[in-house]
Scaffold this motif. Structure first.
Motif, PDB file in Angstrom:
ATOM      1  N   TYR A  75      11.148  -6.295 -11.723  1.00  0.00           N
ATOM      2  CA  TYR A  75      10.868  -5.472 -12.901  1.00  0.00           C
ATOM      3  C   TYR A  75       9.411  -5.024 -12.904  1.00  0.00           C
ATOM      4  O   TYR A  75       9.095  -3.881 -13.213  1.00  0.00           O
ATOM      5  N   GLY A  76       8.535  -5.945 -12.523  1.00  0.00           N
ATOM      6  CA  GLY A  76       7.112  -5.621 -12.516  1.00  0.00           C
ATOM      7  C   GLY A  76       6.784  -4.461 -11.604  1.00  0.00           C
ATOM      8  O   GLY A  76       5.871  -3.690 -11.882  1.00  0.00           O
ATOM      9  N   ILE A  77       7.521  -4.312 -10.538  1.00  0.00           N
ATOM     10  CA  ILE A  77       7.149  -3.283  -9.581  1.00  0.00           C
ATOM     11  C   ILE A  77       7.945  -1.995  -9.740  1.00  0.00           C
ATOM     12  O   ILE A  77       7.381  -0.905  -9.638  1.00  0.00           O
TER      13      ILE A  77
ATOM     14  N   ARG B 271       0.343  -6.643  -6.048  1.00  0.00           N
ATOM     15  CA  ARG B 271      -0.232  -6.502  -7.398  1.00  0.00           C
ATOM     16  C   ARG B 271      -0.662  -5.064  -7.645  1.00  0.00           C
ATOM     17  O   ARG B 271      -0.457  -4.514  -8.725  1.00  0.00           O
ATOM     18  N   ALA B 272      -1.210  -4.454  -6.602  1.00  0.00           N
ATOM     19  CA  ALA B 272      -1.659  -3.071  -6.757  1.00  0.00           C
ATOM     20  C   ALA B 272      -0.478  -2.147  -7.033  1.00  0.00           C
ATOM     21  O   ALA B 272      -0.529  -1.310  -7.935  1.00  0.00           O
TER      22      ALA B 272
ATOM     23  N   ALA C 116      -1.213   5.282  -7.375  1.00  0.00           N
ATOM     24  CA  ALA C 116      -2.567   4.966  -6.910  1.00  0.00           C
ATOM     25  C   ALA C 116      -2.511   4.070  -5.683  1.00  0.00           C
ATOM     26  O   ALA C 116      -3.273   4.260  -4.727  1.00  0.00           O
ATOM     27  N   ALA C 117      -1.584   3.127  -5.682  1.00  0.00           N
ATOM     28  CA  ALA C 117      -1.458   2.220  -4.544  1.00  0.00           C
ATOM     29  C   ALA C 117      -1.108   3.008  -3.292  1.00  0.00           C
ATOM     30  O   ALA C 117      -1.646   2.769  -2.213  1.00  0.00           O
ATOM     31  N   ARG C 118      -0.198   3.987  -3.464  1.00  0.00           N
ATOM     32  CA  ARG C 118       0.215   4.790  -2.312  1.00  0.00           C
ATOM     33  C   ARG C 118      -0.980   5.589  -1.796  1.00  0.00           C
ATOM     34  O   ARG C 118      -1.191   5.702  -0.587  1.00  0.00           O
ATOM     35  N   LEU C 119      -1.787   6.098  -2.708  1.00  0.00           N
ATOM     36  CA  LEU C 119      -2.965   6.864  -2.307  1.00  0.00           C
ATOM     37  C   LEU C 119      -3.978   6.000  -1.564  1.00  0.00           C
ATOM     38  O   LEU C 119      -4.745   6.484  -0.744  1.00  0.00           O
ATOM     39  N   MET C 120      -3.965   4.695  -1.876  1.00  0.00           N
ATOM     40  CA  MET C 120      -4.903   3.788  -1.204  1.00  0.00           C
ATOM     41  C   MET C 120      -4.362   3.352   0.156  1.00  0.00           C
ATOM     42  O   MET C 120      -4.909   2.458   0.792  1.00  0.00           O
ATOM     43  N   GLY C 121      -3.236   3.922   0.582  1.00  0.00           N
ATOM     44  CA  GLY C 121      -2.711   3.612   1.908  1.00  0.00           C
ATOM     45  C   GLY C 121      -1.778   2.436   1.944  1.00  0.00           C
ATOM     46  O   GLY C 121      -1.486   1.902   3.006  1.00  0.00           O
TER      47      GLY C 121
END
Lengths: 301, 346
Positions: free
Chosen positions: A32-34, A180-181, A188-193
């Motif tokens: 659920y968190g993700i 966690r990201a 945003a996580a995807r943008l950070m690679g």
């Protein structure tokens, strides 16, 4: 047994089942968190773990004193690996194509998956209750009139170890950081690679493996399992996840323990026929009055 | 599209829909004269009762977007109200109808007023918990409800002066009664959908904040949708109890609620015809799959899953719903905004 000792005994019984709830709740809360999906199939994954363990026990000869430690280790291994794999496959086939679809479509898919799993279990193992071999049933530590069976101790300690390991994984490793990201902000996580699909798969892997371990413990504790047990325990574990604040990993652990103890006390002092009503009442009241749970997770809606 | 074109389009759609409904109705009315098979009629009657329940759920979930996983609780409340009135007070089937509908609506009002501030998944879970609480309570209150053994109630009876007609256990009279009931509910929900309330519900479903900004009292209207849906479920419960002649908590479990949602989504959420088609399809499917024995529920789950993958809008879902279910629905929203922008400029 004086009233205080009875109370403590009920608490210990509640703690044992609470630990099992907590392990299953972790699977709900991580998913659920993700991806904000209530994975209805998780209850079925949990009971599948118990059936995997049963299959492993079937390989050992039925002597009264068989090599139970080896059997137990193998059973846990099979259940965790099997359920982890199952979770990843389900995510890949059923949920990934619906990643951007509205919630209702995912929810219906989850219900469909849960029907499928339940019936596969019924087809393979049959509709009757299966008995689970007993482990360290009759040996117990006694403190005065208090009695803690070895099995209760084993369940509590094993689940604690698993939770600590998970906590370590989430907070101390690179992959845990990625997890966690991704749960904080997927874009945003995807943008950070970060490979978000991989992170989601890992999330399903770990959650399902813990659920499978919970399934083995459930079988050991109650001695019988049935293909439709998954649903009720699943709902209770979900209640535990909500109790702790959904999407919050330590919260799910605390929530499971709290729910197990409340249920143990309720069943012990009031009436066991109403036992399941307590869980649902707690769920309803909690969602109404305190939807963010014990450990609230700040999130901007 | 200008206003005249829209009206013409709507009129054309209306005519073909009327013609279609008339043909389907005619077939359904004459069907029992050609097919005397008791089992077929029996299955159709239960499909009809499920259709009424799904039509009720459609008001909550389809129009207003309130996902209810506890519809069986309102179904149970209607059925048990008739059973208790009949067993304890000796009231007849027809006299109990208002009480059944009102009791379910009141339960909906009471429960809805507590929980409707929750949204989405949380609301679904609370309704799920509520459904289970009601079922377990009915199961445990042995002295009043007979517990798991249930209650035996009398079948409907029509009396004219000294002659009377007992509905009995044959399916034929119930078939026509259910058909009549569906027609009534279809008319009510159809009128509601195009009323002020119906349009407000759809607005709330699409965007609650925007709806509130337009001056819609979202709290009251959501509660109204919940009450209407639960009242319809109570009506279905009344019919069900009269037809079965027996009520027990087993008929109102969690699986029933889940099946109702599945029927709605598979038929086409928000569509009246879709609700009926979904209910009939999912009642007939397990019966058709019966030769496959224990594989049928497995296939059933697979159909649900595959359906969501390839036709998420359901069998009769409209274009609008299709677009909402598509991953690229952002594009639709953008187009709408552009059209709206053009309108504002003029």
């Amino acid at each position: 047994m004086n009233p205080f000792e009875t109370f403590i005994q009920q608490l210990i019984n509640g703690l044992t089942i609470g630990m099992i709830y907590a392990l299953i709740a972790l699977g709900y809360t991580m998913v659920y968190g993700i991806i904000q999906l209530i994975n209805f199939a998780h209850g079925e994954i949990f009971i599948t773990g118990a059936f995997f363990a049963l299959a492993v026990f079937g390989l050992f000869p039925h002597t009264p004193q068989f090599n139970s430690v080896l059997a137990l280790v193998l059973a846990f291994g099979a259940a965790m690996a099997g359920c982890g794999f199952l979770g990843v496959v389900i995510e890949r086939i059923a949920y990934r194509p619906l990643r951007k679809a509205p919630r209702l479509a995912c929810l219906i898919t989850a219900i469909g998956v849960s029907f499928i799993l339940q019936n596969v279990l019924m087809l393979i193992w049959g509709p009757v209750d299966k008995s689970f071999p007993a482990f360290f049933k009759h040996s117990a530590l006694t403190f005065g009139s208090l009695r803690v069976t070895f099995m209760q101790g084993f369940i509590i300690i094993t689940s604690l170890v698993m939770m600590i390991a998970l906590r370590f994984f989430v907070t101390r490793t690179m992959l845990g950081k990625a997890l966690r990201a991704a749960s904080a902000d997927m874009t945003a996580a995807r943008l950070m690679g970060i490979n978000v699909d991989k992170v989601i798969s890992i999330c399903f892997l770990i959650g399902s493996a813990l659920g499978g371990a919970g399934g083995v413990m459930y079988g050991m504790y109650y001695n019988t399992i049935s293909f439709h047990d998954g649903y009720l325990v699943g709902i209770k574990a979900f209640t535990a996840a909500v109790l702790g604040g959904i999407g919050n990993v330590p919260g799910a652990m605390l929530g499971g323990i709290a729910l197990g103890m409340l249920e143990g006390l309720g069943a012990g002092y009031l009436s066991s026929a109403w036992k399941n009503v307590f869980a649902f009442l707690i769920l309803v009241i909690l969602l109404l009055c305190w939807p963010s749970g014990i450990l609230r997770k700040s999130r901007n809606e | 599209m200008n206003k005249r074109a829209i009206t013409a389009y709507q009129k054309k759609g209306k005519f073909s829909r009327w013609a279609m409904s008339a043909v389907v109705l005619l077939i359904l009315v004459v069907l029992p004269f050609f097919n005397h098979n008791e089992y077929h009629l029996e299955v159709l009657v239960s499909a009809g009762i499920f259709a009424i329940l799904v039509l009720g759920l459609n008001v909550m979930t389809g129009y207003c977007g309130l996902l209810n996983l506890g519809q069986a609780a309102f179904f149970a409340s209607g059925a048990y109200t008739y059973a208790l009135l009949n067993v304890k007070l000796g009231l007849s089937f027809w006299v109990s109808l208002p009480a059944c509908v009102i009791s379910s609506a009141a339960l909906g009002l009471l429960f809805g007023s507590c929980v409707l501030r929750l949204k989405g998944d949380y609301l679904a879970l609370v309704t799920l918990g509520f459904g289970e609480i009601i079922r377990i309570t009915l199961n445990n209150m042995d002295s009043l409800t007979g517990g798991p053994n249930g209650l035996t109630v009398s079948h409907p009876l029509i009396g004219f002066a000294d002659k009377s007609f007992d509905f009995g256990i044959k399916s034929m009279p119930y078939y026509y009664l259910t058909l009549l009931a569906i027609i009534v509910i279809v008319i009510i929900t159809n009128r509601l959908a195009s009323s002020r309330f119906g349009r407000a519900w759809v607005a709330i479903k699409e965007d609650e904040v925007a709806a509130a900004c337009m001056g819609i009292n979202t709290g009251k209207l959501k509660l109204l949708a919940f009450c209407v849906g639960s009242a319809i479920a109570g009506f279905a419960g009344w019919l069900f109890a009269g037809k079965q002649g027996f009520v027990s908590p087993d008929s109102f479990d969690f699986i029933t609620s889940i099946m109702l949602v599945a029927m709605l989504v598979l038929g086409g959420i928000g569509s009246i015809a879709g609700s009926i088609v979904g209910a009939v399809a999912l009642t007939l499917l397990p019966e058709i799959l019966r030769p496959l024995q224990e594989y049928r529920m497995f296939l059933f789950g697979a159909v649900m899953m595959v359906m969501m993958l390839f036709r998420p809008q359901g069998i009769l879902g409209g274009v609008r719903i299709l677009e909402e279910f598509r991953p690229e629905n952002e594009r639709v929203r953008q187009e709408e905004d552009e059209v709206l922008g053009e309108g504002l400029k003029q």
